[in-house]
Scaffold this motif. Sequence first.
Motif, PDB file in Angstrom:
ATOM      1  N   PRO A 136     -27.484  18.806  -6.797  1.00 16.17           N
ATOM      2  CA  PRO A 136     -27.890  17.683  -7.646  1.00 16.17           C
ATOM      3  C   PRO A 136     -27.090  17.554  -8.933  1.00 16.17           C
ATOM      4  CG  PRO A 136     -29.495  19.467  -7.743  1.00 16.17           C
ATOM      5  CD  PRO A 136     -28.560  19.797  -6.628  1.00 16.17           C
ATOM      6  N   HIS A 137     -26.404  18.624  -9.345  1.00 20.20           N
ATOM      7  CA  HIS A 137     -25.623  18.587 -10.585  1.00 20.20           C
ATOM      8  C   HIS A 137     -24.120  18.587 -10.319  1.00 20.20           C
ATOM      9  CE1 HIS A 137     -29.454  19.286 -12.516  1.00 20.20           C
ATOM     10  NE2 HIS A 137     -29.621  20.390 -11.804  1.00 20.20           N
ATOM     11  N   ALA A 138     -23.732  18.207  -9.098  1.00 19.72           N
ATOM     12  CA  ALA A 138     -22.314  18.191  -8.725  1.00 19.72           C
ATOM     13  C   ALA A 138     -21.504  17.351  -9.702  1.00 19.72           C
ATOM     14  CB  ALA A 138     -22.156  17.649  -7.311  1.00 19.72           C
ATOM     15  N   ARG A 139     -20.331  17.864 -10.041  1.00 21.04           N
ATOM     16  CA  ARG A 139     -19.349  17.251 -10.949  1.00 21.04           C
ATOM     17  C   ARG A 139     -19.720  17.389 -12.424  1.00 21.04           C
ATOM     18  NH1 ARG A 139     -19.900  13.801  -6.801  1.00 21.04           N
ATOM     19  NH2 ARG A 139     -21.216  12.362  -7.978  1.00 21.04           N
ATOM     20  N   ARG A 140     -20.863  17.968 -12.724  1.00 27.73           N
ATOM     21  CA  ARG A 140     -21.201  18.236 -14.121  1.00 27.73           C
ATOM     22  C   ARG A 140     -20.344  19.395 -14.624  1.00 27.73           C
ATOM     23  NH1 ARG A 140     -26.361  16.611 -15.571  1.00 27.73           N
ATOM     24  NH2 ARG A 140     -25.812  17.370 -17.653  1.00 27.73           N
ATOM     25  N   LYS A 141     -20.031  19.380 -15.897  1.00 30.37           N
ATOM     26  CA  LYS A 141     -19.126  20.373 -16.470  1.00 30.37           C
ATOM     27  C   LYS A 141     -19.754  21.083 -17.669  1.00 30.37           C
ATOM     28  CE  LYS A 141     -14.984  17.653 -15.279  1.00 30.37           C
ATOM     29  NZ  LYS A 141     -14.360  18.591 -14.329  1.00 30.37           N
ATOM     30  N   PHE A 142     -19.275  22.295 -17.911  1.00 33.09           N
ATOM     31  CA  PHE A 142     -19.574  22.994 -19.163  1.00 33.09           C
ATOM     32  C   PHE A 142     -18.385  23.887 -19.485  1.00 33.09           C
ATOM     33  CE2 PHE A 142     -21.339  25.561 -15.739  1.00 33.09           C
ATOM     34  CZ  PHE A 142     -21.064  26.871 -16.083  1.00 33.09           C
ATOM     35  N   TRP A 143     -18.353  24.380 -20.708  1.00 26.34           N
ATOM     36  CA  TRP A 143     -17.161  25.071 -21.199  1.00 26.34           C
ATOM     37  C   TRP A 143     -17.534  26.397 -21.841  1.00 26.34           C
ATOM     38  CZ3 TRP A 143     -18.409  20.030 -21.383  1.00 26.34           C
ATOM     39  CH2 TRP A 143     -17.539  19.123 -20.773  1.00 26.34           C
ATOM     40  N   GLN A 144     -16.593  27.340 -21.769  1.00 27.92           N
ATOM     41  CA  GLN A 144     -16.838  28.663 -22.358  1.00 27.92           C
ATOM     42  C   GLN A 144     -15.503  29.367 -22.576  1.00 27.92           C
ATOM     43  OE1 GLN A 144     -20.297  30.439 -20.824  1.00 27.92           O
ATOM     44  NE2 GLN A 144     -19.732  32.541 -21.328  1.00 27.92           N
ATOM     45  N   ALA A 145     -15.433  30.141 -23.644  1.00 29.38           N
ATOM     46  CA  ALA A 145     -14.227  30.917 -23.958  1.00 29.38           C
ATOM     47  C   ALA A 145     -14.487  32.389 -23.688  1.00 29.38           C
ATOM     48  CB  ALA A 145     -13.821  30.707 -25.410  1.00 29.38           C
ATOM     49  N   PHE A 146     -13.471  33.067 -23.138  1.00 26.47           N
ATOM     50  CA  PHE A 146     -13.570  34.493 -22.850  1.00 26.47           C
ATOM     51  C   PHE A 146     -12.507  35.237 -23.656  1.00 26.47           C
ATOM     52  CE2 PHE A 146     -15.169  32.294 -19.115  1.00 26.47           C
ATOM     53  CZ  PHE A 146     -16.364  32.975 -18.863  1.00 26.47           C
ATOM     54  N   THR A 147     -12.927  36.187 -24.470  1.00 28.57           N
ATOM     55  CA  THR A 147     -11.993  36.948 -25.288  1.00 28.57           C
ATOM     56  C   THR A 147     -11.063  37.784 -24.416  1.00 28.57           C
ATOM     57  OG1 THR A 147     -13.540  37.083 -27.150  1.00 28.57           O
ATOM     58  CG2 THR A 147     -11.792  38.727 -27.066  1.00 28.57           C
ATOM     59  N   VAL A 148      -9.771  37.693 -24.691  1.00 29.48           N
ATOM     60  CA  VAL A 148      -8.770  38.476 -23.980  1.00 29.48           C
ATOM     61  C   VAL A 148      -8.229  39.604 -24.857  1.00 29.48           C
ATOM     62  CG1 VAL A 148      -6.467  38.383 -22.917  1.00 29.48           C
ATOM     63  CG2 VAL A 148      -8.132  36.569 -22.468  1.00 29.48           C
ATOM     64  N   SER A 149      -8.145  39.366 -26.151  1.00 31.61           N
ATOM     65  CA  SER A 149      -7.698  40.412 -27.072  1.00 31.61           C
ATOM     66  C   SER A 149      -8.225  40.097 -28.468  1.00 31.61           C
ATOM     67  CB  SER A 149      -6.163  40.519 -27.093  1.00 31.61           C
ATOM     68  OG  SER A 149      -5.595  39.334 -27.645  1.00 31.61           O
ATOM     69  N   GLY A 150      -8.234  41.142 -29.304  1.00 35.74           N
ATOM     70  CA  GLY A 150      -8.667  40.965 -30.693  1.00 35.74           C
ATOM     71  C   GLY A 150     -10.177  41.056 -30.862  1.00 35.74           C
ATOM     72  N   GLY A 151     -10.609  40.817 -32.081  1.00 28.00           N
ATOM     73  CA  GLY A 151     -12.031  40.898 -32.385  1.00 28.00           C
ATOM     74  C   GLY A 151     -12.471  42.324 -32.652  1.00 28.00           C
ATOM     75  N   LYS A 152     -13.775  42.564 -32.544  1.00 28.53           N
ATOM     76  CA  LYS A 152     -14.319  43.889 -32.806  1.00 28.53           C
ATOM     77  C   LYS A 152     -13.822  44.903 -31.791  1.00 28.53           C
ATOM     78  CE  LYS A 152     -18.562  42.282 -35.061  1.00 28.53           C
ATOM     79  NZ  LYS A 152     -20.052  42.325 -35.043  1.00 28.53           N
ATOM     80  N   LEU A 153     -13.597  46.129 -32.285  1.00 29.35           N
ATOM     81  CA  LEU A 153     -13.095  47.199 -31.434  1.00 29.35           C
ATOM     82  C   LEU A 153     -14.165  48.260 -31.219  1.00 29.35           C
ATOM     83  CD1 LEU A 153      -9.578  47.709 -33.099  1.00 29.35           C
ATOM     84  CD2 LEU A 153     -10.189  46.153 -31.233  1.00 29.35           C
ATOM     85  N   ASP A 154     -14.095  48.946 -30.061  1.00 28.83           N
ATOM     86  CA  ASP A 154     -15.017  50.051 -29.818  1.00 28.83           C
ATOM     87  C   ASP A 154     -14.459  51.330 -30.416  1.00 28.83           C
ATOM     88  OD1 ASP A 154     -13.009  50.885 -28.094  1.00 28.83           O
ATOM     89  OD2 ASP A 154     -14.118  50.411 -26.260  1.00 28.83           O
ATOM     90  N   GLU A 155     -15.145  52.444 -30.174  1.00 30.54           N
ATOM     91  CA  GLU A 155     -14.715  53.719 -30.766  1.00 30.54           C
ATOM     92  C   GLU A 155     -13.367  54.173 -30.236  1.00 30.54           C
ATOM     93  OE1 GLU A 155     -17.290  54.339 -27.185  1.00 30.54           O
ATOM     94  OE2 GLU A 155     -17.428  53.179 -29.052  1.00 30.54           O
ATOM     95  N   GLU A 156     -12.922  53.602 -29.135  1.00 31.28           N
ATOM     96  CA  GLU A 156     -11.614  53.956 -28.576  1.00 31.28           C
ATOM     97  C   GLU A 156     -10.524  52.978 -28.987  1.00 31.28           C
ATOM     98  OE1 GLU A 156     -12.295  54.104 -24.408  1.00 31.28           O
ATOM     99  OE2 GLU A 156     -13.440  55.977 -24.479  1.00 31.28           O
ATOM    100  N   GLY A 157     -10.878  52.013 -29.849  1.00 31.00           N
ATOM    101  CA  GLY A 157      -9.902  51.058 -30.331  1.00 31.00           C
ATOM    102  C   GLY A 157      -9.625  49.915 -29.390  1.00 31.00           C
ATOM    103  N   GLN A 158     -10.494  49.720 -28.386  1.00 31.65           N
ATOM    104  CA  GLN A 158     -10.315  48.634 -27.426  1.00 31.65           C
ATOM    105  C   GLN A 158     -11.184  47.441 -27.805  1.00 31.65           C
ATOM    106  OE1 GLN A 158     -11.190  50.237 -23.554  1.00 31.65           O
ATOM    107  NE2 GLN A 158      -9.351  51.492 -23.485  1.00 31.65           N
ATOM    108  N   SER A 159     -10.697  46.248 -27.486  1.00 31.94           N
ATOM    109  CA  SER A 159     -11.435  45.032 -27.787  1.00 31.94           C
ATOM    110  C   SER A 159     -12.739  44.993 -26.988  1.00 31.94           C
ATOM    111  CB  SER A 159     -10.586  43.800 -27.449  1.00 31.94           C
ATOM    112  OG  SER A 159     -11.367  42.619 -27.485  1.00 31.94           O
ATOM    113  N   ILE A 160     -13.859  44.904 -27.697  1.00 27.08           N
ATOM    114  CA  ILE A 160     -15.158  44.836 -27.025  1.00 27.08           C
ATOM    115  C   ILE A 160     -15.268  43.537 -26.233  1.00 27.08           C
ATOM    116  CG2 ILE A 160     -17.658  44.704 -27.396  1.00 27.08           C
ATOM    117  CD1 ILE A 160     -17.271  46.482 -29.858  1.00 27.08           C
TER     118      ILE A 160
END
Length: 247
Positions: A68-92
Amino acid sequence: MTYDMNDAQPQVMGELIPDGTYARVAMHIRKGGVDGAGDLDKGLLKASNQPGSDVLSLDSEFTVLEGPHARRKFWQAFTVSGGKLDEEGQSIGWKISKSTFRAMIDSALGLNPEDMSEAAKAKRVLRGLSDLDGISFVAKIAVEPGRGAYRDQNRLAHVVLPTAPEWQKVMNGEPVAAAPASSPRAEKPVTEKPAWGQGGATARPADPKPSWGGALSGGGAAQPGSAPPRPAAPAQPARAAPAWLSS
């Protein structure tokens, strides 16, 4: 010359996809102009517009393919690098995105997430993040409350895996009741081993390119492990289009 706007129809705001909707969606990557790690990802990533932020992300558009919702759209961004880091220095953010991308592949190909055979592991290897462009999978869609000047919007709640009962229903074209986040209903994976995971069938060798093309083309629902075997082909150039775009 004047333009009389009084007889124009009032602006119509698009209605949101109901919170908790299950649907098969396809992801399209909107290039942001920043190069990724490899040649295949040149100009693929998008830089944050927040002052001082080093976040690079994958700007993704999702389109509902059926129902029933065919052709409806939504958007989202996925972090690839940067931002907050964990204890191992990797991007969370990247670790979260990576888990989501793996789930997309499992959902697209009907792979059991616990399948760590060499054949299954090979199918989870991408030549670049651009290989995810065009992938289709089963998703649960949420409504994210707006903040400040921003109104409510749809987002990806989570990828639905083949071990969840909703996955098979969506792939079969059966209606699935929405399960809003506020619902007391708890989603539980199937405890019984799925039929496609039984027996002694031998997995076909992994292709040099992502193998979820068979699940993406055409309007019918793909079944786990139902993609017909293809003859071995010579390795494709690094910039060759993913298999599902040429099928």
